[in-house]
Write a protein that holds these residues in place. Structure first.
Motif, PDB file in Angstrom:
ATOM      1  N   PRO A  67       0.772  -1.302  -0.003  1.00 33.08           N
ATOM      2  CA  PRO A  67       0.151  -0.190   0.040  1.00 33.08           C
ATOM      3  C   PRO A  67       0.834   1.250   0.067  1.00 33.08           C
ATOM      4  N   SER A  68       0.290   2.164  -0.726  1.00 27.72           N
ATOM      5  CA  SER A  68       1.025   3.526  -0.747  1.00 27.72           C
ATOM      6  C   SER A  68       0.145   4.428  -0.256  1.00 27.72           C
ATOM      7  N   PRO A  69       0.863   5.620   0.662  1.00 28.78           N
ATOM      8  CA  PRO A  69       2.139   5.701   1.029  1.00 28.78           C
ATOM      9  C   PRO A  69       3.018   4.758   1.652  1.00 28.78           C
ATOM     10  N   PHE A  70       4.320   4.523   1.101  1.00 27.45           N
ATOM     11  CA  PHE A  70       5.086   3.406   1.865  1.00 27.45           C
ATOM     12  C   PHE A  70       6.294   3.723   2.085  1.00 27.45           C
ATOM     13  N   TRP A  71       6.915   2.926   3.417  1.00 25.63           N
ATOM     14  CA  TRP A  71       8.395   3.103   3.455  1.00 25.63           C
ATOM     15  C   TRP A  71       9.115   2.980   2.294  1.00 25.63           C
ATOM     16  N   VAL A  72      10.022   4.064   1.870  1.00 25.98           N
ATOM     17  CA  VAL A  72      10.765   3.997   0.813  1.00 25.98           C
ATOM     18  C   VAL A  72      11.585   2.815   0.300  1.00 25.98           C
ATOM     19  N   SER A  73      11.963   2.058   1.288  1.00 26.93           N
ATOM     20  CA  SER A  73      12.804   0.701   0.679  1.00 26.93           C
ATOM     21  C   SER A  73      12.022  -0.308   0.524  1.00 26.93           C
ATOM     22  N   TYR A  74      10.702  -0.479   0.774  1.00 29.11           N
ATOM     23  CA  TYR A  74       9.980  -1.614   0.373  1.00 29.11           C
ATOM     24  C   TYR A  74      10.250  -2.057  -1.224  1.00 29.11           C
ATOM     25  N   PRO A  75       9.409  -1.131  -1.938  1.00 34.34           N
ATOM     26  CA  PRO A  75       9.614  -1.641  -3.418  1.00 34.34           C
ATOM     27  C   PRO A  75      11.053  -1.984  -4.063  1.00 34.34           C
ATOM     28  N   ASP A  76      11.929  -1.408  -3.709  1.00 34.29           N
ATOM     29  CA  ASP A  76      13.377  -1.729  -4.161  1.00 34.29           C
ATOM     30  C   ASP A  76      13.946  -2.928  -3.594  1.00 34.29           C
ATOM     31  N   MET A  77      13.411  -3.024  -2.305  1.00 33.25           N
ATOM     32  CA  MET A  77      13.999  -4.543  -1.906  1.00 33.25           C
ATOM     33  C   MET A  77      13.300  -5.554  -2.410  1.00 33.25           C
ATOM     34  N   VAL A  78      12.093  -5.392  -2.819  1.00 33.58           N
ATOM     35  CA  VAL A  78      11.335  -6.576  -3.698  1.00 33.58           C
ATOM     36  C   VAL A  78      11.833  -6.546  -4.953  1.00 33.58           C
ATOM     37  N   LEU A  79      12.482  -5.457  -5.663  1.00 32.36           N
ATOM     38  CA  LEU A  79      13.136  -5.641  -7.006  1.00 32.36           C
ATOM     39  C   LEU A  79      14.258  -6.170  -6.694  1.00 32.36           C
ATOM     40  N   LEU A  80      15.049  -5.978  -5.741  1.00 33.33           N
ATOM     41  CA  LEU A  80      16.436  -6.631  -5.634  1.00 33.33           C
ATOM     42  C   LEU A  80      16.487  -8.345  -5.523  1.00 33.33           C
ATOM     43  N   ALA A  81      15.176  -8.760  -5.247  1.00 34.55           N
ATOM     44  CA  ALA A  81      14.807 -10.031  -5.039  1.00 34.55           C
ATOM     45  C   ALA A  81      14.176 -10.483  -6.622  1.00 34.55           C
TER      46      ALA A  81
END
Length: 391
Positions: A122-136
């Motif tokens: 859900p947004s607004p989200f803590w900034v790191s959530y999407p990018d850590m998903v992308l890293l996986a």
């Protein structure tokens, strides 16, 4: 040089909150006085009893490697914390300690996400959530909420977002950046949706659990529906509640197989968290808890002042929040009035012309908003409001 970089890392954005802090630090080094409203950490010192526990650990020679997933003393303290505060029961093999809450989330993503798996955020989200998903190599599925929805995902939105590829649902309460807190009834309704989709795991990020000023008892989604326990990871830590951000201790609880996998990832990356910080965290969880209420009372006073006065500024719509130490006003009308394009330009103007450090809402997936941190002195808050009122 970019030819040497992986596609994975090139898809990841630098942390916007850290970028704001870095720019503010640069301006400070030039002798410019910055009003710090961007930082995501308490401005209080770590309580003395916790400091002394860290010093004692050094004096006792606790300076060697610990087990990858944390010391037995700290894991037992975490188990007792979950019993005491959340009525949740875990064994030693169902909890682990990491170098901050961020590593907990990273470990989980690396442990359970396969290429193409979807993660509902859900947004607004803590900034790191999407990018850590992308890293996986996962796919962030962003579900937008706004001021009209009190920044909370509805059961209908969750239902509509779930597909056969959904692997994980992320919920953060109290929220960074909005301070929104899900009620027991709201969590019950979301849990009913998840009951219908047993292939979806849940991570509940409770890092701001103790920083609340509404009078309702605290609940996370597992506390209202125990049937989700075999697919829920609870993320928490000592950084916010005990003003221990630099000590870097986060922790997780969940199904043994998942925790074991997360331990494997951690064992091949950072290995054990700092031994001294772990000893201090034992004291934080087991020792005197009165510091928390003192800090929360101060945050509530700052929150009330900031919200009241931001709402006096033409073009600002600032809702009240129930926890964390952030306000997340909508500033679209102010941006338009100033002839700016977006919240990034507005935040840049605030930093470079008003010397106020804010984080643009677009960093959290919410264009047209900004995040104010009131984890700073009342004097700084008053200065910021005065400068903004003159725009």
């Amino acid at each position: 040089m970019s030819d040497f970089l992986s596609d994975r890392v090139q898809n990841v954005k630098p942390s916007a909150t850290l970028a704001v802090t870095a720019k503010a630090t640069e301006l400070k080094s030039q002798g410019i006085k910055i009003v710090p409203m961007g930082s995501g950490e308490p401005d209080f010192d770590t309580p003395l009893n916790i400091q002394q526990a860290g010093i004692q650990a050094i004096n006792d020679g606790l300076t060697r490697y610990t087990p990858v997933d944390g010391t037995t003393d700290l894991k037992n303290a975490i188990i007792e914390k979950f019993k005491r505060d959340n009525n949740l029961n875990y064994s030693l093999t169902e909890v682990m300690v990491s170098s901050g809450g961020k590593q907990v989330f990273y470990n989980l993503c690396q442990s359970v996400i396969n290429p193409g798996d979807e993660v509902i955020i859900p947004s607004p989200f803590w900034v790191s959530y999407p990018d850590m998903v992308l890293l996986a190599d996962g796919v962030p599925v962003i579900v937008e909420t706004g001021i009209e929805e009190n920044f909370k995902i509805s059961p209908e939105q969750l239902e509509n977002a779930i597909t056969d590829r959904t692997k994980l649902f992320v919920i953060n309460s109290p929220s960074n950046p909005t301070g929104a807190v899900y009620s027991k009834e709201e969590l019950v309704a979301l849990a009913k949706v998840l009951e219908r989709h047993p292939h979806v795991m849940v991570i509940t990020d409770d890092i701001y659990e103790h920083i609340r000023w509404n009078n309702d008892p605290y609940y996370n989604i597992l506390m209202v529906n125990s049937s989700l326990k075999d697919r829920t990871i609870v993320l928490n830590g000592v950084s916010k509640a005990y003003a221990m951000t630099g000590w870097r201790i986060g922790y997780a609880a969940g199904p043994e197989a998942i925790i074991k996998s997360m331990k494997k990832v951690q064992g091949q990356s950072t290995s054990n968290p700092c031994s001294i910080a772990q000893a201090a965290a034992v004291e934080a969880l087991n020792g005197d808890q009165s510091f928390i209420q003192m800090m929360v009372d101060e945050f509530k006073m700052r929150h009330d002042y900031l919200v009241e006065n931001l709402n006096k500024i033409d073009g600002v719509d600032c809702p009240t929040s129930d926890g964390a130490f952030y306000s997340f006003p909508k500033v679209e009308k102010l941006i338009q009035r100033l002839g700016l394009k977006n919240d990034i330009e507005f935040s840049t103007l605030c930093l470079e012309k008003l010397n106020i450090a804010l984080v643009p809402g677009s960093a959290f997936g919410a264009d047209g908003y900004v995040r104010f941190s009131f984890a700073t002195s009342m004097e700084n808050i008053q200065t910021a409001v005065q400068k903004l009122s003159e725009l």
